[in-house]
Write a protein that holds these residues in place. Structure first.
Motif, mmCIF file in Angstrom:
data_model
loop_
_atom_site.group_PDB
_atom_site.id
_atom_site.type_symbol
_atom_site.label_atom_id
_atom_site.label_comp_id
_atom_site.label_asym_id
_atom_site.label_seq_id
_atom_site.Cartn_x
_atom_site.Cartn_y
_atom_site.Cartn_z
ATOM 1 N N LEU A 27 0.844 -1.182 0.000
ATOM 2 C CA LEU A 27 0.000 0.000 0.000
ATOM 3 C C LEU A 27 0.888 1.243 0.000
ATOM 4 N N PHE A 28 0.561 2.196 -0.854
ATOM 5 C CA PHE A 28 1.276 3.470 -0.890
ATOM 6 C C PHE A 28 0.282 4.572 -0.593
ATOM 7 N N PHE A 29 0.570 5.354 0.425
ATOM 8 C CA PHE A 29 -0.354 6.381 0.895
ATOM 9 C C PHE A 29 0.262 7.760 0.690
ATOM 10 N N LEU A 30 -0.438 8.612 -0.041
ATOM 11 C CA LEU A 30 -0.029 10.005 -0.225
ATOM 12 C C LEU A 30 -0.955 10.898 0.584
ATOM 13 N N TRP A 31 -0.396 11.917 1.204
ATOM 14 C CA TRP A 31 -1.224 12.877 1.911
ATOM 15 C C TRP A 31 -0.657 14.273 1.715
ATOM 16 N N ALA A 32 -1.510 15.258 1.917
ATOM 17 C CA ALA A 32 -1.124 16.653 1.736
ATOM 18 C C ALA A 32 -0.286 17.129 2.917
ATOM 19 N N GLU A 33 0.693 17.968 2.627
ATOM 20 C CA GLU A 33 1.496 18.540 3.707
ATOM 21 C C GLU A 33 0.644 19.404 4.634
ATOM 22 N N ILE A 34 -0.463 19.906 4.097
ATOM 23 C CA ILE A 34 -1.407 20.650 4.919
ATOM 24 C C ILE A 34 -2.717 19.879 4.944
ATOM 25 N N GLY A 35 -3.523 20.076 5.933
ATOM 26 C CA GLY A 35 -4.804 19.388 5.981
ATOM 27 C C GLY A 35 -4.866 18.362 7.090
ATOM 28 N N PHE A 36 -5.990 17.681 7.155
ATOM 29 C CA PHE A 36 -6.270 16.764 8.252
ATOM 30 C C PHE A 36 -5.233 15.651 8.425
ATOM 31 N N PRO A 37 -4.893 14.871 7.393
ATOM 32 C CA PRO A 37 -3.942 13.781 7.628
ATOM 33 C C PRO A 37 -2.612 14.257 8.225
ATOM 34 N N ALA A 38 -2.094 15.374 7.718
ATOM 35 C CA ALA A 38 -0.829 15.892 8.243
ATOM 36 C C ALA A 38 -0.968 16.330 9.696
ATOM 37 N N GLU A 55 3.995 2.152 2.604
ATOM 38 C CA GLU A 55 4.933 3.236 2.340
ATOM 39 C C GLU A 55 4.116 4.476 2.029
ATOM 40 N N GLY A 56 4.759 5.627 2.047
ATOM 41 C CA GLY A 56 4.046 6.826 1.670
ATOM 42 C C GLY A 56 4.820 8.074 1.989
ATOM 43 N N GLN A 57 4.225 9.194 1.639
ATOM 44 C CA GLN A 57 4.866 10.479 1.894
ATOM 45 C C GLN A 57 3.868 11.605 1.735
ATOM 46 N N ALA A 58 4.215 12.728 2.325
ATOM 47 C CA ALA A 58 3.427 13.947 2.156
ATOM 48 C C ALA A 58 3.897 14.648 0.885
ATOM 49 N N ILE A 59 2.969 15.309 0.215
ATOM 50 C CA ILE A 59 3.337 16.108 -0.946
ATOM 51 C C ILE A 59 2.740 17.510 -0.797
ATOM 52 N N GLN A 71 2.377 16.383 -10.870
ATOM 53 C CA GLN A 71 3.771 15.967 -11.040
ATOM 54 C C GLN A 71 4.311 15.303 -9.769
ATOM 55 N N ALA A 72 3.999 15.867 -8.619
ATOM 56 C CA ALA A 72 4.452 15.269 -7.359
ATOM 57 C C ALA A 72 3.802 13.912 -7.128
ATOM 58 N N VAL A 73 2.555 13.773 -7.516
ATOM 59 C CA VAL A 73 1.863 12.487 -7.371
ATOM 60 C C VAL A 73 2.565 11.432 -8.220
ATOM 61 N N VAL A 74 2.812 11.750 -9.478
ATOM 62 C CA VAL A 74 3.481 10.806 -10.381
ATOM 63 C C VAL A 74 4.881 10.468 -9.874
ATOM 64 N N GLU A 75 5.647 11.485 -9.494
ATOM 65 C CA GLU A 75 7.015 11.254 -9.017
ATOM 66 C C GLU A 75 7.047 10.428 -7.734
ATOM 67 N N SER A 76 5.998 10.490 -6.955
ATOM 68 C CA SER A 76 5.919 9.687 -5.733
ATOM 69 C C SER A 76 5.547 8.241 -6.023
ATOM 70 N N LEU A 77 4.662 8.047 -6.979
ATOM 71 C CA LEU A 77 4.147 6.711 -7.251
ATOM 72 C C LEU A 77 5.065 5.847 -8.108
ATOM 73 N N ILE A 78 5.789 6.441 -9.029
ATOM 74 C CA ILE A 78 6.616 5.645 -9.944
ATOM 75 C C ILE A 78 7.585 4.715 -9.211
ATOM 76 N N PRO A 79 8.370 5.185 -8.240
ATOM 77 C CA PRO A 79 9.277 4.246 -7.567
ATOM 78 C C PRO A 79 8.536 3.110 -6.874
ATOM 79 N N PHE A 80 7.379 3.384 -6.321
ATOM 80 C CA PHE A 80 6.600 2.332 -5.649
ATOM 81 C C PHE A 80 6.178 1.264 -6.653
ATOM 82 N N PHE A 81 5.683 1.692 -7.809
ATOM 83 C CA PHE A 81 5.223 0.731 -8.810
ATOM 84 C C PHE A 81 6.363 0.038 -9.543
ATOM 85 N N GLN A 82 7.555 0.582 -9.485
ATOM 86 C CA GLN A 82 8.700 -0.062 -10.142
ATOM 87 C C GLN A 82 9.258 -1.221 -9.321
#
Length: 83
Positions: A27-38, A55-59, A71-82
């Protein structure tokens, strides 16, 4: 209209937790640097309690990550899917 969230989801989640069940797929989880999850302090940790391999990261974005910073979404996901 009533959906599963309003009816059985909580009960099913509770059953899974009691049984020790976790999501097995990576599972790869992306969340906003601002907002509820952060603001929770550890958004990745929340998912780690539900899944075995997380795995995951804030963007830099708000709630609509794909629209606000694709662009940040794509750059975050590509290594996970590779993997």
């Amino acid at each position: 209209m009533v959906d599963a969230l309003q009816t059985i989801d909580r009960a099913l989640d509770d059953q899974d937790r009691k049984a020790g069940n976790k999501i097995k797929a990576p599972l790869f989880f992306l969340w906003a640097e601002i907002g509820f999850p952060a603001r929770t302090g550890n958004p990745l940790g929340l998912w780690q309690s539900w899944a075995e391999n997380v795995e995951g990261q804030a963007i830099d974005c708000g709630h609509f990550a794909q629209e606000e910073n694709p662009q940040a979404v794509v750059e975050s996901l590509i290594p996970f899917f590779q993997k």
